[in-house]
Design a protein around this motif. Structure first.
Motif, PDB file in Angstrom:
ATOM      1  N   LEU A  28      50.313  50.744  44.153  1.00 41.05           N
ATOM      2  CA  LEU A  28      50.418  50.512  43.165  1.00 41.05           C
ATOM      3  C   LEU A  28      51.798  51.351  43.092  1.00 41.05           C
ATOM      4  O   LEU A  28      52.599  51.047  42.460  1.00 41.05           O
ATOM      5  N   TRP A 138      47.690  46.493  34.657  1.00 44.09           N
ATOM      6  CA  TRP A 138      47.502  45.207  34.968  1.00 44.09           C
ATOM      7  C   TRP A 138      47.181  44.955  36.634  1.00 44.09           C
ATOM      8  O   TRP A 138      46.046  43.504  36.300  1.00 44.09           O
ATOM      9  N   GLU A 139      47.674  45.064  37.165  1.00 41.75           N
ATOM     10  CA  GLU A 139      46.997  45.707  38.333  1.00 41.75           C
ATOM     11  C   GLU A 139      45.757  45.640  39.016  1.00 41.75           C
ATOM     12  O   GLU A 139      44.825  44.800  39.629  1.00 41.75           O
ATOM     13  N   ARG A 140      45.632  46.624  38.542  1.00 41.80           N
ATOM     14  CA  ARG A 140      44.975  47.443  39.335  1.00 41.80           C
ATOM     15  C   ARG A 140      43.372  47.558  38.485  1.00 41.80           C
ATOM     16  O   ARG A 140      42.277  47.162  39.644  1.00 41.80           O
ATOM     17  N   LYS A 143      42.214  43.720  40.351  1.00 40.41           N
ATOM     18  CA  LYS A 143      41.816  44.580  41.356  1.00 40.41           C
ATOM     19  C   LYS A 143      40.295  44.314  42.025  1.00 40.41           C
ATOM     20  O   LYS A 143      39.958  44.278  42.275  1.00 40.41           O
ATOM     21  N   PRO A 699      55.019  40.466  33.361  1.00 38.15           N
ATOM     22  CA  PRO A 699      54.623  41.728  33.344  1.00 38.15           C
ATOM     23  C   PRO A 699      54.108  41.965  31.344  1.00 38.15           C
ATOM     24  O   PRO A 699      55.093  42.085  31.309  1.00 38.15           O
TER      25      PRO A 699
END
Length: 738
Positions: A28, A138-140, A143, A699
């Motif tokens: 990331l 947001w992403e980690r 995931k 995002p």
């Protein structure tokens, strides 16, 4: 602006390296990623996951644990101070995990830069600020939730002897068409031993149930309402003592000597000790410490103290604003030539006072040294890595021996993100001064909180605009005068060519197409400690720019909104929110007699907010804000209800500041000590607020702060229409009563 600045930070603290195997699910940022499938990233006692095994919990990553009852505990890299970051992080994990929302909890985590480094800051340090919580999460965290779900499904498939693809997950229950089912807790232990997926597919927006759900309420609302939520002020440890501080009455003064004999005679007073930040009076409880403090006499060395009052400082600022700036932050075209050829030139000056953060929970921290040589610190750790390092220095131990308990905090607005550790260091010094024989809580009073510095800096602006014969804005200049937040700190390197970006953000990135413009800065040398304050530079730059823009529009004989739109790209985010706010506020519809409107727009922390304020007057030169219509583009709204709450809160916060708040000094001493003189907005003065969120697939960007900057100029522009008077000196009470 703040996120970009923080990317250049390189902390001198010892880096925590992984001592167990790692599995990365997508890089990331440099040095960061999603690591799953291990119980400990390091052997450091600061690791947030270290205590989970003793509780029968099973760790799927540094980001979440699941216990035998199916409870999901999320370990947040972001600090919760009322802005809802925990709720946002919980939403991201629960969405991909398909967890039961009622079984979710969130705790603060620290001590693992690889896992918790703020991606918006470049991943080099953990920190909550600049409205980056959702951007960095947001992403980690999605995931992490998806990886844990895959491992639970794999565990259930193995136990049931079925194809994993046939298993469904909903609200914390795994089910198979054969009728077999079980909760997360049933498979947590086995799932933790499952192979970790090297990659996971995230849900498509059409499959989201929680993200973007306008009806989803905060998971922690009930315990905040019933008083069971725990803050640092609630921490109670066996044998814990309470300390209050005696700070110098003048900024820069130092204790020369003190007499504590009378204080030590007060029942319950344990000791009175000198620390690098003042004198600590330590008692068995708060009352004893406070009464003991009243009995201490101190002789101060004021040779290096700041002794100027705000009248003298603001007079100096006004004079400096009229002169050539010491540094240039922006220089487009040829402003001087454009001014010389302009059909009309308009000039105006603005003044902004020092402002306190005035959070509901005054500053506090607790320090305890354990028998094994580890130091534990409870507090509102907004910059955990910094505090871990500084607490270790104060205690005489290495950072690896410092364990931080990241507590929820009753507000911060930037106050808990300090360069020198502040109250955290005070707690450690106080405990060390009594040889760590007991845990010590340092608790500030409201007066301590109000008078011990770290204010939003005072500023003066000098603006000038030139319009041509067609009413087009062709030249613009803004000279900003005020203290630098970053100068003479560990991060002074952020000041480039004499420009502290936090002083000019919001001024040097105006969205309007103005061919010739300059932004200058003169940073002053004043001994009053300053710090970022909710929305940082935009708290003053947006006001000056948007109020002056209205004045320029009037000089051009044009409608304020039409004038702004003429300088914006039609499909830009700024134009979109401005048009949406105008539509919802019915800008072109006449108002009832005695009502007046004003508009302002500002971009901060990646989000754009337009606000239209509607006010009334009492006939005696006083105003009341009746209604505010806000339109916001903050990227994808993870929690729409929380977005609205933050904009509403930002409007209340910003309105409170511009109407009556100010910190003043007389001969260097702060005049205000409590809410009798520093007067936040009262509940009956809060206007009706409507928040309209622009639908976006981008995002998520910031939302904790962007609601603050536009409210002041929107109200000021409405006030001009009502009173015929430009408000250029803050707070309004000072201008309207002048």
């Amino acid at each position: 602006m703040i996120p970009k600045l923080m990317q250049s930070i390189a902390l001198p603290a010892t880096r925590v390296q992984a001592s167990r195997r790692q599995f990365l699910l997508g890089a990331l940022a440099a040095g960061t990623g999603i690591a799953v499938g291990f119980h400990l990233l390091s052997a450091s006692p600061a690791s947030a996951t270290e205590t989970t095994a003793a509780k029968g919990e099973h760790s799927f990553s540094p980001y979440l644990t699941i216990d035998g009852d199916g409870k999901v505990t999320i370990l947040s890299s972001q600090f919760e101070m009322g802005q809802g970051s925990y709720n946002g992080v919980a939403t991201l994990v629960a969405e991909e995990l398909d967890a039961d929302w009622s079984a979710i909890d969130v705790k603060g985590a620290a001590g693992n830069i690889k896992a918790y480094g703020n991606i918006a800051f470049g991943g080099t340090m953990q920190g909550t600020g600049g409205s980056t919580s959702m951007a960095t999460s947001w992403e980690r965290y999605r995931k992490a939730g998806a990886a844990a779900r895959a491992m639970l499904v794999a565990a259930a498939a193995s136990e049931w002897g079925v194809d994993a693809a046939e298993i469904t997950v909903e609200s914390g229950i795994l089910a198979h068409p054969s009728g077999k089912s079980g909760g997360f807790g049933d498979f947590a232990a086995k799932a933790a031993a499952m192979p970790v997926p090297t990659d996971v597919a995230l849900k498509q927006p059409g499959d989201w149930k929680l993200i973007g759900n306008a009806g989803l309420k905060r998971f922690d609302s009930a315990r905040k309402a019933n008083g069971t939520e725990q803050y640092t002020i609630d921490v109670k440890l066996p044998g814990m003592l309470t300390a209050v501080m005696i700070h110098p009455p003048l900024f820069g003064a130092k204790a020369k000597s003190f007499d504590a004999s009378a204080a030590r005679a007060v029942k319950g007073v344990v000791d009175v000790v000198e620390t690098p930040r003042g004198i600590a009076v330590i008692g068995e409880h708060m009352w004893a410490a406070t009464k003991g403090r009243e009995a201490v006499t101190v002789e101060w060395d004021e040779a290096a103290a700041e002794k100027r009052g705000t009248p003298q400082l603001m007079s100096m600022y006004r004079d400096l604003a009229k002169k050539t700036p010491a540094a240039v932050a922006r220089n487009d075209g040829d402003a001087e030539a454009a001014f010389a050829s302009s059909a009309k030139v308009i000039e105006a000056g603005f003044e902004f006072p020092y402002l306190a953060h005035a959070a509901m929970e005054p500053l506090n921290a607790v320090a305890r040294m354990n028998d094994d040589g580890t130091l534990e610190v409870w507090g509102g750790h907004q910059l955990p890595d910094v505090y871990q390092m500084l607490a270790g220095e104060a205690a005489g131990v290495t950072p690896e021996k410092v364990r931080l308990h990241v507590m929820k905090t009753g507000g911060s607005f930037g106050r808990r993100a300090v360069f020198d550790g502040d109250v955290v260091v005070e707690a450690v010094h106080a405990a060390r001064a009594i040889n760590f024989r007991a845990p010590v809580k340092v608790q500030w009073t409201r007066e301590d909180d109000m008078r011990a510095g770290r204010y939003r800096p005072a500023y003066a602006h000098s603006l000038k605009a030139g319009i041509d014969e067609n009413g087009k804005l062709v030249a613009w200049s803004n000279h900003v005068v005020g203290q630098s937040i970053m100068a003479k700190t560990a991060w002074e390197g952020m000041v480039k060519n004499g420009v502290d970006p936090t002083s000019v953000e919001g001024a040097n990135n105006l969205p309007y197409a103005i061919p010739n413009q300059t932004v200058g800065l003169t940073s002053t040398e004043v001994g009053v400690p300053v710090l970022w304050w909710r929305s940082v530079g935009s708290t003053h730059t947006a006001f000056a720019a948007e109020v002056f823009m209205d004045e320029v529009a009037e000089a051009a004989g044009r409608d304020p909104i039409e004038f702004r739109l003429s300088m914006l790209e039609p499909e830009s985010r700024h134009a979109t929110v401005l048009k949406l706010a105008a539509e919802k506020a019915e800008w072109k519809k006449p108002l009832p007699e005695g009502r007046f409107r004003g508009v302002a727009i500002a971009e901060s922390f990646g989000s754009v907010v337009a606000q239209i304020a509607e006010i009334s007057t009492d006939g005696n030169g006083q105003i009341r804000v009746e209604r505010v219509v806000a339109a916001v583009d903050c990227g994808l709204a993870i929690n729409p209800d929380q977005v609205r709450a933050q904009v509403e809160g930002g409007i209340g916060f910003g309105l409170s500041a511009i109407l009556a708040e100010e910190i003043t000094l007389t001969d260097g001493r702060v005049d205000q000590g409590n809410f009798d003189m520093y007067t936040p907005l009262r509940i009956d003065a809060m206007p009706k607020v409507e928040v309209h969120i622009v639908a976006s697939a981008n995002p998520p960007s910031g939302i904790g702060e962007p609601g603050v900057p536009p409210i002041g100029p929107a109200v000021a522009n409405a006030a001009y229409r009502a009173l015929g008077k430009r408000i250029r000196v803050m707070p309004f009470a000072r201008s309207l009563n002048a």
